[in-house]
Design an enzyme around this catalytic site. Structure first.
Site, mmCIF file in Angstrom:
data_model
loop_
_atom_site.group_PDB
_atom_site.id
_atom_site.type_symbol
_atom_site.label_atom_id
_atom_site.label_comp_id
_atom_site.label_asym_id
_atom_site.label_seq_id
_atom_site.Cartn_x
_atom_site.Cartn_y
_atom_site.Cartn_z
ATOM 1 C CG ASP A 103 -2.100 -1.043 1.664
ATOM 2 O OD1 ASP A 103 -2.493 -1.455 -0.524
ATOM 3 O OD2 ASP A 103 -2.738 -1.590 2.441
ATOM 4 C CB THR A 156 -2.066 6.377 2.798
ATOM 5 O OG1 THR A 156 -1.895 6.519 1.608
ATOM 6 C CG2 THR A 156 -2.993 6.605 4.176
ATOM 7 C CG ASP A 182 -4.681 0.531 4.672
ATOM 8 O OD1 ASP A 182 -5.753 -0.354 4.169
ATOM 9 O OD2 ASP A 182 -4.758 0.898 5.040
#
Length: 999
Positions: free
Chosen positions: A404, A406, A726
């Protein structure tokens, strides 16, 4: 209803009865008995708005009345149970039976038998006391078996303790958000009590049962309890019952905690204990880890070879005895000699079983367990919480990481740095006077109510520090922007509390937006929306003019805005968010809120903001190390392609001149599907080798990419893929990956449950540490294998000479238990990242390792056989060869045994290096465990030789004999330098790699 004991108006049994109901039945029961949920809150003495007062007395009273929110720990296996389990090993059982028979026969002496008439091997015992000492060998074997069993049981106990410690660590990390005394706080799951008002949100794993008192588009996955995969929509009016162990897949809300006693709370722990069925089927089944596959195959090969060797040993010894006794010596058959012959048969059987015990690498599982347990403990310090032990070594073989953006590659501390509003593009933040009052009200009200009420900005913990961002970081950036405009969002939320929101369309991967509907006193509605700029702008037909009034937003103007505002922001790595609103006049009647396509259309654009999330300073170097280690890093993000490309360049995923692919999810889906819309592996194979950035991707896109890479046969080696995630919907990709990393800070409970490793700091550089530890585990096992197989080869061959069995069992103990502990606890170094991954198909025993094994075996066998057959001449001692049954220990064979053990001790130092390094002492003092075990083994050997006596078939040696043994042992180190000079390429692979068909 009368208060029970003057405390609460609702008993535990009533709550249990209520929780057994579902849907409309539960609503009817609540209405009939309590009026509504507020009535139930009143009986439980809690406030639906402010929650419990949080005093210690109240919390203790509730825990006493309703129980604690903890599960009783699973009963651990006792040490005696583990001892019994170890005793059930087949080879040990055979050894025990043989030792008992030997022990029994040693006390039997036939009255009429003349031992001399039974052959030379049976006679020769001069003193009766020495003949009676025959029981010592059987007793010593039993004692050795007891030692092996106790060590095995202790290691099993340590392993179970390690698992429980890991589970305890995971349990202690679990927190949940509740409202107490009007404040939203996070508490440990074990501290939740009946009457608490808990906030539930997307991604949560519900830790207790409860009743929904306010919900926004709430959907729950109850498949862990019902087996049904469809998400259940929850609302106060239709189905308010929320169950422990279920997952929040969409939306948010508040629930009244109703039950938290240990009889009711569901056990959703990630590590299943014996006898505990899994409550949820895995979305995909992972194959065995790389090391497991190789070890299983190697163990089978060595086990078969050991069985063959042990059988040959028994056959050869029996044949040799029969030929020597009945042919060479021409001893006539006599029934009186039967007990003597049975003793020989038992002795030969014990030797054969010992060969099998020595040959079978039962120390391998122990070495793997010790190495993994040691690494897992150390990895916690490097912010890696390992949930599944095999993930540790699998990570060492990783060839691809899908990460990912972020929070993993970036700092996840977002701030608004650029704004487009009322026709003006501000490269910084606008001043309050720059924005018309009407536009300012729309902007700040939209930010205040259309961000989750759990997202907030708190004052800095230290003077001069940065404000704390709680909740969704993108929303925190917007809230911070509102504060910088001198408009506090909290004032807006107090005026419009969460309970008064008419409807909320929460953010999900399909909408790419969030919308909140407010009901106005005049009967009209106003909806505020925020989301991905290029998606939401397409739904806007109006935009705020410089005066603050809404004007038409035509296609040409939209295209200009995309080129002049969105793309420049994105090219600087900024996340672009569009803020919009829509009014629904009262005259038009109430809209159909289920028709999202119609609801989310004809919006009015308020502003577009550019949000900066800086790249973590340590990430570019971490990615460079990955690339140097042969690992391809791919970014999979929900941001638009321009933002993703800019961040990828800053991180080093993309470099100037690279000819790699960057594409968005829409293009990716188009290219991997055939004309029927089905995904084809061949089409994925055309893309993934060169793909480095996948933008605007959904969790499904991530799963398809991961599955496509894993299933691909386009490259010679099968890819080992690690994935970070996440979100709730990242679960399938995390489960499909060889190693799934969940974010410890930003990750949802669902993602954590699906993962193998939790990054407690959400930092990509921690993944690099996991790679180092994984490769270190692999190398540690290889070091142990190199050492053990050298001993195996030599010990099995030496066993043909009839060396003392108890001595062989001691050697087995050295190479299995102590060596595994010593060699499995080496610290990782940066040098581990200078080589490519081993991969699934590379043999576990490399060319260099095979060269070392054969080379050192040649030296040791040469020394041992020289001592056995010429030692009495070279050392001027009495020969111990062809000793009769129950003969006393000899200096000759004590020197052979001592030299053999000392060569293993010094070869253990050689085994620290498996890639041909010459300096085998490098870093040895940093490994305290290795040094202690090495010195401890040496000390134990001295005690055994000098004081072991008949139990170990040893005679105390003088200092000159010790010096000779030590010099021959040290020769292993010098010989190691000779072996290192021999090219490895000449060594043939004897262990074939597993084929794809076998896997």
């Amino acid at each position: 209803m009368k208060d029970k004991e003057g405390h609460f108006g609702c008993s535990l049994q009533e709550l249990r009865s209520l929780m057994e109901l579902r849907g409309e039945e539960s609503c009817a029961m609540i209405k009939e008995q309590y009026g509504d949920v507020n009535g139930l809150c009143s009986l439980l003495r809690t406030s639906p708005v402010n929650g419990l007062d949080g005093t210690v007395e109240d919390i203790n009273r509730r825990q006493k009345e309703y129980g604690q929110n903890v599960l009783p720990p699973q009963k651990a296996k006792t040490f005696l149970q583990l001892v019994w389990k170890a005793l059930n090993d087949v080879t040990l059982i055979i050894l025990q039976v043989a030792a008992i028979i030997s022990l029994a026969l040693s006390f039997y002496s036939p009255p009429s038998a003349d031992r001399q008439h039974c052959g030379k091997a049976a006679g020769g015992v001069v003193e009766e006391s020495e003949a009676e000492a025959g029981w010592i060998e059987g007793a010593a074997i039993l004692l050795s078996v007891v030692c092996v069993v106790l060590v095995t049981a202790f290691n099993d106990w340590s392993k179970e303790k390690q698992f429980r410690g890991l589970q305890s660590r995971i349990d202690q990390e679990q927190k949940f958000t509740v409202v107490r005394a009007g404040h939203v706080i996070q508490i440990l799951v074990s501290e939740i009590v009946v009457g608490d008002i808990a906030q539930v949100k997307y991604g949560d794993l519900l830790p207790t049962d409860g009743v929904l008192i306010q919900g926004n588009d709430l959907k729950i996955d109850e498949s862990s309890l019902t087996g049904e995969s469809d998400h259940v929509k929850k609302s106060v009016d239709n189905d308010p019952m929320l169950l422990s162990g279920t997952h929040v897949m969409e939306g948010s809300g508040k629930m009244l905690v109703k039950q938290n006693d240990d009889d009711v709370v569901m056990d959703m722990r990630p590590l299943n204990d014996d006898g505990q069925p899994e409550k949820k089927k895995n979305l995909s089944t992972k194959t065995k880890s790389v090391l497991q596959l190789k070890l299983n195959k190697l163990t089978m090969q060595i086990g078969k070879a050991g069985l063959l060797m042990s059988s040959l040993t028994v056959i050869i010894l029996i044949t040799r005895f029969l030929i020597d006794t009945f042919w060479v010596q021409s001893v006539p058959w006599s029934s009186d000699c039967m007990p003597i012959y049975v003793q020989f048969l038992v002795k030969f059987l014990i030797i054969g079983v010992t060969v099998l015990v020595v040959a079978v690498p039962e120390g391998l599982p122990l070495a793997v367990t010790i190495s993994l347990a040691y690494s897992v403990k150390k990895m916690m310090r490097d912010n890696n919480l390992v949930r599944h032990l095999d993930a540790c070594e699998t990570m060492g073989n990783a060839t691809a990481i899908c990460s990912d953006k972020t929070g993993t590659l970036t700092m996840n501390r977002m701030t608004v740095v650029q704004v487009f509003i009322t026709g003006h593009y501000y490269k910084g933040l606008p001043r309050l006077k720059d924005i018309p009052a009407s536009a300012m009200d729309l902007l700040t009200t939209g930010i205040g109510v259309n961000c989750a009420y759990t997202s907030k900005i708190l004052a800095p913990e230290k003077d001069g520090g940065l404000p704390s961002q709680i909740g969704n970081k993108t929303e925190c950036a917007l809230l911070g922007f509102s504060l910088k405009l001198d408009r506090h969002y909290q004032a807006i939320r107090e005026k419009i509390p969460e309970e008064s929101l008419f409807k909320v369309y929460t953010f999900n991967s399909e909408r790419k937006s969030m919308s909140t509907v407010l009901y106005n006193p005049d009967g009209s509605y106003r909806m505020f929306s925020k989301g991905a700029s290029e998606i939401l702008l397409l739904k806007c037909c109006m935009i705020l003019a410089p005066s603050g009034e809404a004007i038409p937003f035509r296609t040409r103007k939209r295209e200009e805005m995309m080129k002049q505002v969105i793309e420049p922001m994105a090219s600087q790595g900024l996340r672009t968010i569009c803020l919009a609103y829509k009014d629904f006049p009262a005259a038009d009647g109430e809209p159909n809120w289920e028709d999202e396509g119609d609801i989310l259309s004809n919006l009015t654009c308020i502003a577009v903001v550019g949000i900066e999330d800086p790249v973590r300073p340590e990430v570019p170097e971490a990615i460079r190390k990955c690339q140097q280690a042969g690992i391809t890093v791919r970014m999979v993000t929900g941001d638009n392609i321009s933002t993703a490309r800019a961040i990828a360049c800053k991180c080093g995923i993309l470099n100037t001149g690279d000819d790699f692919l960057c594409m968005d999810g829409k293009e990716f889906n188009r290219l991997i599907r055939n004309s029927q819309g089905e995904i084809e592996q061949g089409l994925i194979d055309n893309i993934w080798p060169n793909l480095r950035v996948l933008a605007r991707s959904s969790p499904t896109d991530k799963y398809n990419l991961v599955k496509g890479i894993i299933d691909s046969t386009v490259l010679e080696k099968r890819q080992v893929v690690a994935v970070t995630g996440d979100g709730t919907n990242d679960g399938p990709a995390l489960k499909k990956a060889d190693v799934g990393f969940a974010m410890g800070i930003a990750g949802t409970d669902v993602a954590k449950e699906a993962s193998d490793i939790i990054l407690t700091d959400d930092n990509f550089s921690s993944i690099v540490q996991a790679v180092k530890w994984g490769r270190n585990v692999y190398d540690s096992i290889s070091k142990f294998l190199q050492f053990q197989l050298t001993v195996n080869v030599v010990a099995v061959i030496v066993a043909f000479t009839g060396a003392c069995i108890t001595q062989m069992l001691w050697v087995n103990l050295i190479m299995d238990t102590f060596a595994s502990l010593a060699l499995a606890t080496e610290q990782p170094t940066d040098a581990l990242l200078l080589r490519k991954p081993y991969g699934r198909d590379k043999p576990l025993i490399s060319h260099t390792m095979m060269k070392n094994i054969v080379g050192h075996a040649i030296y040791q066998l040469a020394v041992i056989f020289t001592l056995i057959y010429h030692g009495e001449i070279l050392l001027n001692i009495t020969s111990g060869r062809n000793a009769p049954l129950h003969a006393p220990p000899s200096v000759h064979y004590t020197i052979v045994f001592n030299t053999f053990v000392l060569m293993q001790i010094f070869n253990e130092i050689n085994a620290r290096k498996i890639h041909g390094e010459r300096n085998v002492f490098e870093g040895i003092l940093k490994n305290t465990i290795f040094c202690v075990i090495l010195l401890g083994t040496l000390l134990a050997q001295i005690l055994i030789v000098q004081f072991g006596g008949s139990a170990f078939s040893c005679v105390a040696l003088n200092w000159q004999q010790w010096l000779i043994c030590a010099c021959l042992g040290l020769g292993s180190l010098l010989w190691g330098q000779v072996v290192s000079s021999i090219p490895s390429c000449g060594c043939r692979k004897v262990i074939k790699p597993a084929t794809r068909a076998e896997k």
